[in-house]
Design a protein around this motif. Sequence first.
Motif, PDB file in Angstrom:
ATOM      1  N   CYS A   1       0.780  -1.204   0.152  1.00 39.22           N
ATOM      2  CA  CYS A   1       0.015   0.168  -0.139  1.00 39.22           C
ATOM      3  C   CYS A   1       1.068   1.181  -0.123  1.00 39.22           C
ATOM      4  O   CYS A   1       0.743   2.396  -0.652  1.00 39.22           O
TER       5      CYS A   1
ATOM      6  N   TYR B   1      -6.051  -3.467  -4.971  1.00 37.25           N
ATOM      7  CA  TYR B   1      -5.865  -2.145  -4.471  1.00 37.25           C
ATOM      8  C   TYR B   1      -5.975  -0.860  -5.266  1.00 37.25           C
ATOM      9  O   TYR B   1      -6.786  -0.125  -5.125  1.00 37.25           O
TER      10      TYR B   1
ATOM     11  N   LYS C   1      -9.098   3.615  -1.368  1.00 34.34           N
ATOM     12  CA  LYS C   1      -8.001   3.170  -1.221  1.00 34.34           C
ATOM     13  C   LYS C   1      -7.558   2.962   0.449  1.00 34.34           C
ATOM     14  O   LYS C   1      -6.873   2.137   0.910  1.00 34.34           O
TER      15      LYS C   1
ATOM     16  N   PHE D   1      -8.100  -0.297   2.404  1.00 34.07           N
ATOM     17  CA  PHE D   1      -7.445  -1.640   1.965  1.00 34.07           C
ATOM     18  C   PHE D   1      -6.831  -2.236   3.078  1.00 34.07           C
ATOM     19  O   PHE D   1      -6.755  -3.510   3.111  1.00 34.07           O
TER      20      PHE D   1
END
Length: 230
Positions: free
Chosen positions: A54, A211, A217, A220
Amino acid sequence: MPVGTARTCMNGLNALSGVGLLTVPYALSEGGWVSLALLAAVAAACWYTGILLCRCMDADDAIRTYPDIGERAFGRTGRLLVSAFTYVELYLVATGFLILEGDNLDKLFPGARVTLGTVSLAGKRLFVVLVALVVAPTTWLRSLGVLAYVSATGVFASVVIVLSVLWAAAVDGVGFSGRGTTTPLRIAGLPTALGLYIFCYGGHPMFPTLYASMKRKSQFPKVYPYTHAH
């Protein structure tokens, strides 16, 4: 939970939970109950690398896949190496699933045969081809949101497997008291067990795509407890 996050969880669960249900019992028989520590370690490693993933993708909007991360870190050579390993892994995982489905369906429907002209398919080969034909259209879907509904069937199948085992134990007289022959630890079987535990997370390469497809986002990281702690 937002709809987009729920769909991502469904895709992630479909990639991970079913594989774990099918492989963990045999892994335990090979490595013993203590080998579950290896499964926990693999899950923790995938969870942590997912968080790092991420951060990498947040650093640059152009990053959408693992090869993009490899290029950002090590240039074109890194991109080629990461692409090669990723595609080989996905290819081998898909091959493994086709073989698994062929074996299982052949046991459920022994003696099945189809003949078209001079071509005749029977047994495991027949079911491998049939499964490939059924699964192939799902790879043409462009929207992961639509794919989530396909993934829901995989999650449902995993629930059916668990309920079937419970039914066999509680209703069909198998019972829960059997101890089996698995020892607490089998050193010789640990490599096999570790390989199967890693195979449980063979769907990890798809997480960058999941993602990138999310509208929110920031949600996530909340997906991992549902997908990696199954």
